[in-house]
Design a protein around this motif. Structure first.
Motif: not given
Ligand SMILES: [Zn+2]
Lengths: 382, 191
Positions: A70-94
């Motif tokens: 939310c700090k990073v998203a600022g005005p977009y805070c209400p628009d994003i949901r973050v899901y933390l997924v348990r898996a090894p390795g380096l990945n993120a996506g939108m």
């Protein structure tokens, strides 16, 4: 006058290459548009994701990441949901609809909150700039989507209730264009800086990833790099963007980040070890040691990597790591068991028995106690 | 893996019943002398399916399956796909702890997620002192599986029967039949 013409020309060029204008906060695409179709698909996937067994549900960690987002998203805070997924390795996506995925292996690798902010800012950039709906990108994946829809249409979805999630995950692996990546980087840096985070953190992530992987770019550990430009090119682009930023804030929030990660760290380390990619994992652990110093868990799991690799020198290196772990506070009892396993394999039954006994003493209720007692009983004589 | 389950489902559908053989309730010998006898009819897939020596199912491989490892010698991997990786080879001096670890890695390489491998405990298998451990995992499609592996190293070779099924239905439903197979196991080697 000539200046104005140049500006107009630049605007036109920018218009051509950038595709859709940025999405304003709290805005959904026009219901009639193709983009809305992408959103609906993403929403389906998100519904499945909410029930996914791999979701990390720890409320503390989720709240922490959510606050940073939310700090990073600022005005977009209400628009994003973050899901933390348990898996090894380096990945993120939108996803197109603002559902952001961050994999636990990435959390393990990030040094501090500023680096987490960099990831979130970058992924948010893909959302705001509507890269998933971009025409050029869609043209590239179009045929695959058709193929998938065909499969879904044949009733496989009945057997496979979360096929939409699988489909979306597949789409997400398609590389964005280099231009889109640069745009997401630039957007992310601006959001980071606005939130007060040191923008250089964004560069460090790619440098660390490059060191860990060596020349192996696309692998099971690294889907993020497989879909993103080579780290060196990326670093140069980022440094240019950073130099152009109007402010250079410095917040890192190292302690707060590591405290949030702490309850999960041993499990995330174990996930990496299990993949048995010793070269990459040892490089990763080396980096973690350089960043944070050596703690008992890190020393123990480094020992595990050596033990499971089993090259000539590895038994020796593993034993040395376990000894280090046992000298540090909060050392895992499993280090004794591992010493026992190696000693047993080496035929040093006396040492093996002693280590197994120490394991049972420090962990009397160990679920494998009966098995370990059987190992001890099996090594009679000598 | 995201593709694995779908592809498999499609393959199962397309394959029809052409290559899937029923295993009647009679004694069957698998691989290097692992003999079992079922309490009911199982569907058998061709050798090498899922990389094991045999793969049997009640309701379809994506939902439940018994995998047989029948006499793996020193220096060979549990599953064919891991042949090129030295650190995934079975060693005849391995403990149950190390075999369970190997199993966990094989699950991870099959892109299973949320893998938990339980602590091994001593268990007699085919008349030999062996081991048992439970495990669970999630597929990328979001299905949770429970599993159970029972085995022993006999004359330097690994014999193991692993049953996996969806937690919601197939594991509890077919575990008794799988257990019957495990109890019936005999290793036909020179003692
Ligand atoms: Zn990106």
């Amino acid at each position: 006058m000539r200046g104005l013409a140049l500006v107009i020309l630049l605007l036109m060029l920018a218009g051509c290459s950038a595709g859709l204008p940025p999405l304003p906060p709290q805005t959904r695409p026009d219901m009639q548009s193709d983009e809305a179709g992408f959103w609906q698909l993403a929403e389906k996937a998100e519904t499945a994701l909410r029930r996914a067994p791999t979701l990390i549900r720890d409320p503390d960690l989720n709240r922490y990441v959510r606050d940073v987002a939310c700090k990073v998203a600022g005005p977009y805070c209400p628009d994003i949901r973050v899901y933390l997924v348990r898996a090894p390795g380096l990945n993120a996506g939108m996803q197109a609809n603002g559902a952001m995925l961050i994999q636990s292996g990435l959390l393990l690798r990030l040094r501090d909150e500023a680096q987490l902010a960099a990831i979130i800012g970058h992924e948010l950039g893909h959302y705001v700039e509507r890269h998933l709906a971009d025409k050029a990108w869609r043209a590239r994946v179009g045929s695959d989507i058709l193929a998938w829809v065909t499969v879904l249409g044949q009733g496989v979805s009945l057997r496979e209730p979360n096929a939409a999630a699988a489909l979306l995950a597949e789409l997400q692996l398609r590389a964005f264009s280099r231009g889109q990546e640069q745009a997401a980087d630039a957007f992310g840096l601006q959001r980071m800086a606005a939130a007060g985070y040191a923008p250089i953190a964004a560069v460090e992530i790619w440098q660390s990833a490059a060191v860990e992987l060596g020349d192996r770019r696309a692998s099971v550990v690294n889907r993020l790099l497989a879909t993103h430009p080579a780290p060196a090119a990326r670093r140069d682009g980022l440094l240019e963007e950073i130099a152009a930023l109007p402010v250079q804030p410095e917040a890192r929030s190292y302690v707060r980040y590591q405290a949030a990660l702490a309850p999960h760290r041993a499990a995330f380390l174990a996930d990496e070890v299990r993949l048995r990619l010793p070269t990459e994992t040892l490089r990763l652990f080396q980096q973690l040691e350089e960043q944070h110093g050596l703690d008992a868990d890190l020393a123990f799991y480094r020992g595990e990597v050596h033990r499971l690799r089993g090259w000539q020198d590895d038994q020796h290196l593993a034993l040395r790591s376990y000894a280090e772990a046992l000298r540090l506070p909060q050392s895992p009892a499993a280090a004794h068991r591992s010493i026992g396993l190696i000693s047993r394999a080496q035929g040093d039954w006396q040492r093996a028995r002693a280590a197994f006994v120490r394991y049972l003493i420090s962990e009397p209720d160990a679920p494998d106690a009966a098995m370990v007692r059987a190992y001890i009983a099996g090594m009679t004589g000598s | 893996m995201r593709v694995w389950l779908l592809v498999l489902s499609v393959a199962v559908i397309l394959a029809g019943c052409g290559r899937i053989q029923p295993v009647e309730r009679e004694q069957v010998v698998i691989g290097q002398g692992l003999s079992v006898q079922g309490s009911r009819v199982w569907n058998q897939f061709p050798t090498g399916t899922l990389g094991a020596d045999a793969a049997w199912t009640q309701d379809g491989l994506p939902l439940d399956h018994v995998l047989f490892i029948a006499g793996r010698p020193d220096g060979e991997p549990l599953f064919e796909r891991s042949r090129s990786r030295r650190s995934l080879q079975f060693r005849s001096n391995m403990t149950a702890t190390e075999i369970a670890e190997l199993w966990g890695t094989e699950l991870a390489l099959g892109e299973r997620q949320q893998i938990e491998v339980g602590a091994p405990e001593p268990k007699v298998f085919a008349g030999h002192s062996g081991f048992h451990f439970g495990y669970s995992y999630a597929t990328e499609a979001g299905l949770v599986f429970d599993g159970s592996a029972t085995g022993a190293v006999v004359a330097g070779r690994l014999y193991l029967i692993a049953f996996s099924g969806t937690r919601a239905h197939h594991y509890p439903a077919h575990w008794p039949a799988a257990q019957h197979l495990i109890r019936s196991a005999q290793v036909l080697v020179d003692r």
